[in-house]
Design a protein around this motif. Structure first.
Motif, PDB file in Angstrom:
ATOM      1  N   PRO A 103       0.810  -1.221   0.000  1.00 33.14           N
ATOM      2  CA  PRO A 103       0.000   0.000   0.000  1.00 33.14           C
ATOM      3  C   PRO A 103       0.843   1.270   0.000  1.00 33.14           C
ATOM      4  O   PRO A 103       1.975   1.285   0.513  1.00 33.14           O
ATOM      5  CB  PRO A 103      -0.826  -0.129   1.287  1.00 33.14           C
ATOM      6  N   ASP A 104       0.271   2.334  -0.531  1.00 34.33           N
ATOM      7  CA  ASP A 104       0.982   3.608  -0.673  1.00 34.33           C
ATOM      8  C   ASP A 104       1.364   4.237   0.661  1.00 34.33           C
ATOM      9  O   ASP A 104       2.289   5.055   0.714  1.00 34.33           O
ATOM     10  CB  ASP A 104       0.135   4.613  -1.472  1.00 34.33           C
ATOM     11  N   ASN A 105       0.676   3.854   1.737  1.00 35.83           N
ATOM     12  CA  ASN A 105       0.983   4.487   3.031  1.00 35.83           C
ATOM     13  C   ASN A 105       1.824   3.582   3.943  1.00 35.83           C
ATOM     14  O   ASN A 105       1.996   3.877   5.115  1.00 35.83           O
ATOM     15  CB  ASN A 105      -0.304   4.882   3.744  1.00 35.83           C
ATOM     16  N   HIS A 106       2.344   2.492   3.391  1.00 39.16           N
ATOM     17  CA  HIS A 106       3.215   1.598   4.168  1.00 39.16           C
ATOM     18  C   HIS A 106       4.662   1.842   3.746  1.00 39.16           C
ATOM     19  O   HIS A 106       5.228   1.098   2.948  1.00 39.16           O
ATOM     20  CB  HIS A 106       2.827   0.130   3.936  1.00 39.16           C
ATOM     21  N   PHE A 107       5.262   2.881   4.301  1.00 35.67           N
ATOM     22  CA  PHE A 107       6.618   3.175   3.852  1.00 35.67           C
ATOM     23  C   PHE A 107       7.595   2.104   4.345  1.00 35.67           C
ATOM     24  O   PHE A 107       7.432   1.515   5.397  1.00 35.67           O
ATOM     25  CB  PHE A 107       7.061   4.584   4.270  1.00 35.67           C
ATOM     26  N   THR A 108       8.611   1.852   3.528  1.00 35.14           N
ATOM     27  CA  THR A 108       9.485   0.690   3.718  1.00 35.14           C
ATOM     28  C   THR A 108      10.759   1.048   4.477  1.00 35.14           C
ATOM     29  O   THR A 108      11.398   2.066   4.215  1.00 35.14           O
ATOM     30  CB  THR A 108       9.858   0.103   2.353  1.00 35.14           C
ATOM     31  N   ARG A 109      11.126   0.139   5.398  1.00 37.75           N
ATOM     32  CA  ARG A 109      12.324   0.358   6.200  1.00 37.75           C
ATOM     33  C   ARG A 109      13.428  -0.659   5.888  1.00 37.75           C
ATOM     34  O   ARG A 109      14.608  -0.361   6.073  1.00 37.75           O
ATOM     35  CB  ARG A 109      11.978   0.254   7.687  1.00 37.75           C
ATOM     36  N   VAL A 110      13.060  -1.852   5.426  1.00 37.11           N
ATOM     37  CA  VAL A 110      14.078  -2.883   5.238  1.00 37.11           C
ATOM     38  C   VAL A 110      13.632  -3.888   4.174  1.00 37.11           C
ATOM     39  O   VAL A 110      12.440  -4.175   4.037  1.00 37.11           O
ATOM     40  CB  VAL A 110      14.371  -3.617   6.573  1.00 37.11           C
ATOM     41  N   VAL A 111      14.589  -4.407   3.427  1.00 33.29           N
ATOM     42  CA  VAL A 111      14.347  -5.509   2.503  1.00 33.29           C
ATOM     43  C   VAL A 111      15.483  -6.515   2.663  1.00 33.29           C
ATOM     44  O   VAL A 111      16.650  -6.135   2.781  1.00 33.29           O
ATOM     45  CB  VAL A 111      14.234  -5.021   1.038  1.00 33.29           C
ATOM     46  N   ARG A 112      15.119  -7.807   2.725  1.00 31.45           N
ATOM     47  CA  ARG A 112      16.115  -8.864   2.879  1.00 31.45           C
ATOM     48  C   ARG A 112      15.864  -9.977   1.865  1.00 31.45           C
ATOM     49  O   ARG A 112      14.719 -10.245   1.485  1.00 31.45           O
ATOM     50  CB  ARG A 112      16.082  -9.469   4.290  1.00 31.45           C
ATOM     51  N   VAL A 113      16.944 -10.635   1.466  1.00 28.43           N
ATOM     52  CA  VAL A 113      16.875 -11.738   0.505  1.00 28.43           C
ATOM     53  C   VAL A 113      16.939 -13.058   1.258  1.00 28.43           C
ATOM     54  O   VAL A 113      17.723 -13.211   2.213  1.00 28.43           O
ATOM     55  CB  VAL A 113      18.055 -11.662  -0.489  1.00 28.43           C
ATOM     56  N   ASP A 114      16.117 -14.018   0.840  1.00 25.03           N
ATOM     57  CA  ASP A 114      16.212 -15.370   1.394  1.00 25.03           C
ATOM     58  C   ASP A 114      17.415 -16.048   0.749  1.00 25.03           C
ATOM     59  O   ASP A 114      17.409 -16.326  -0.454  1.00 25.03           O
ATOM     60  CB  ASP A 114      14.938 -16.163   1.094  1.00 25.03           C
TER      61      ASP A 114
END
Length: 485
Positions: A103-114
């Motif tokens: 969603p547009d209002n869920h700003f992102t803090r982290v992304v990780r790879v499996d």
């Protein structure tokens, strides 16, 4: 004091797990840089379509491609709550925005790879967790029982997904097995057995209701299986754990009568946990032991099989039990402990089976002699023989087991017997350590004493009972008699 009030700060930095000297950095003023020579030279590879002044909150080099990298950025301090996730496969020359489904209002803090499944990504946002099964092309919620809470960081460790939250503690998905093995064919299968996650052979315990504290992952081997359209009330479901040569270690069934072998299966997703132990020693109705264990030994580190049987159909997978990396004990010592405990378990089983046989023989003799006329002098040899057999069996039974026990505290009043002593020896053998010399000596002494009594019972079984039956046949004793009125 903290320097977070100032821009031009490197906020995220990571080293490639694949290529030596390949470094990535992201700053809190929206710049991404790469070095391919260990930091001697740097190149600005900021995504051209990323908003100016965005904070690069996390950066994640790909474990599958030399030039692959993922980043998460935020701009909420400027009133922009949109998610910003990007990926590159060519050392930052080109970037792709990957936010479809968030969603547009869920700003992102982290992304990780499996690291164990190519194309699997996990993202933490201001309002929960997301997962992608197609390298970021599409995202879907991975909320489950996680509260709606900001996720500030994530990590994949030992095939577990760990999330750090703001204000709600640390959360973990203990086993990513199901997610990693999902495919489109599972939905059309009659049932599906997932390959169990490799499990460490180690102790562990937690109270059933921790009341506000974190819940530990269950020890042992956790099994996931799926029964989409199975009538579990009328179909037998079985799970068997086997050695690689096919010998069954434990088997659990939805139709099992014993509680410890009962499998609770329902329609849909199911989880089952095996404590890695072999079948426990045989027991008998009313058995009471004091400070004794009849458990089978834990399976040794190595490869094993699991079979899921639904009706007449079976699926099989291979899994591993791993040695506790903290253990200083050798495989030889662990094998010595296993053999020691297995020998004790088998001897206890043999003894308790003998006790069970004695109870059955006594019951049959009593049932038979009860119908005979005690005043009949001709039948006196039958009664004498029955009494002699019972006397020997009672002597054997009372040597193996404290027959006076009726309640849990009775062993405080009556001395424990041989099988209880063996069970106590088992309860004192812990960790991965081999049996001590004293334990081996005691085991051998108890075995010798038990074998003497078992031999005595064997004589009754092979000589006295056949002689008793022959006596009854030769005397042509009537089994059914009606008293004259």
């Amino acid at each position: 004091n903290t320097a977070v009030e100032y821009y031009c700060t490197i906020f995220a930095a990571a080293e490639s797990p694949r290529k030596e000297g390949l470094l990535w950095t992201g700053s809190d003023d929206g710049l991404v840089h790469i070095s391919q020579d260990g930091g001697k030279n740097w190149e600005d590879v900021t995504p051209p379509n990323m908003p100016k002044w965005a904070m690069v909150n996390s950066i994640e080099p790909s474990p599958f491609e030399d030039g692959g990298c993922y980043l998460a950025a935020t701009l909420y301090k400027a009133g922009d709550y949109r998610p910003y996730l990007y990926k590159t496969t060519d050392f930052g020359k080109t970037w792709t925005k990957i936010i479809n489904g968030i969603p547009d209002n869920h700003f992102t803090r982290v992304v990780r790879v499996d690291p164990n499944k190519r194309g699997y990504l996990y993202a933490g946002t201001e309002s929960g967790a997301y997962v992608s099964f197609d390298d970021g092309a599409n995202w879907q919620p991975l909320q489950l029982n996680l509260p709606i809470v900001p996720i500030t960081d994530m990590a994949v460790k030992n095939n577990n997904l760990i999330a750090a939250t703001q204000g709600r503690g640390l959360w973990i998905i203990d086993d990513l097995t199901i997610l990693q093995q999902l495919n489109k064919n599972i939905a059309s299968e009659k049932f599906h057995l997932f390959k169990p996650m490799d499990s460490y052979r180690m102790p562990g315990y937690q109270i059933k209701e921790p009341k506000g504290k974190g819940t530990n992952h269950k020890g042992g081997v956790t099994v996931h299986y799926y029964l989409p359209n199975i009538d579990t009330a009328n179909t037998e479901i079985k799970i068997a754990f086997l050695e690689m040569d096919g010998d069954i270690i434990r088997e659990f069934s939805s139709k099992a009568k014993k509680k410890e072998n009962k499998l609770k299966a329902k329609k849909g997703a199911n989880t089952f946990n095996w404590n890695m132990r072999y079948e426990k020693a045989k027991d008998f109705k009313g058995m009471i032991l004091w400070w004794a264990s009849t458990n089978g030994p834990k399976a040794l580190p190595g490869e094993y099989k699991i079979q899921l049987t639904v009706g007449e159909d079976t699926q099989e997978k291979v899994f591993k039990i791993l040695k506790d990396p903290r253990s200083e004990v050798s495989e030889k010592d662990m094998q010595a402990q296993f053999d020691f405990l297995m020998d004790i378990k088998n001897k206890i089983s043999e003894s308790h089976e003998t006790i069970g046989d004695i109870k059955e023989i006594r019951s049959q003799i009593k049932s038979f002699t009860k119908r005979l006329d005690k005043e009949d002098e001709k039948l006196k040899p039958v009664f004498d023989k029955a009494e002699a057999i019972d006397s020997i069996m009672t002597e054997v039974e009372e040597a193996l087991y404290q027959t006076k026990n009726r309640a849990r505290q009775d062993p405080l009043n009556f001395p424990i017997r041989l099988t209880n002593k063996l069970g106590h020896l088992t309860s004192l053998t812990g960790g991965d350590y081999p049996p001590t010399d004293q334990a081996e000596k005691l085991k051998n002494e108890l075995f010798a004493e038990i074998d003497g009594w078992l031999e005595k019972y064997k004589t009754v079984k092979e000589k006295e009972l056949p002689a008793f039956n022959k006596m009854v046949r030769d005397m042509e004793v009537d089994f059914i008699k009606l008293k004259l009125k």
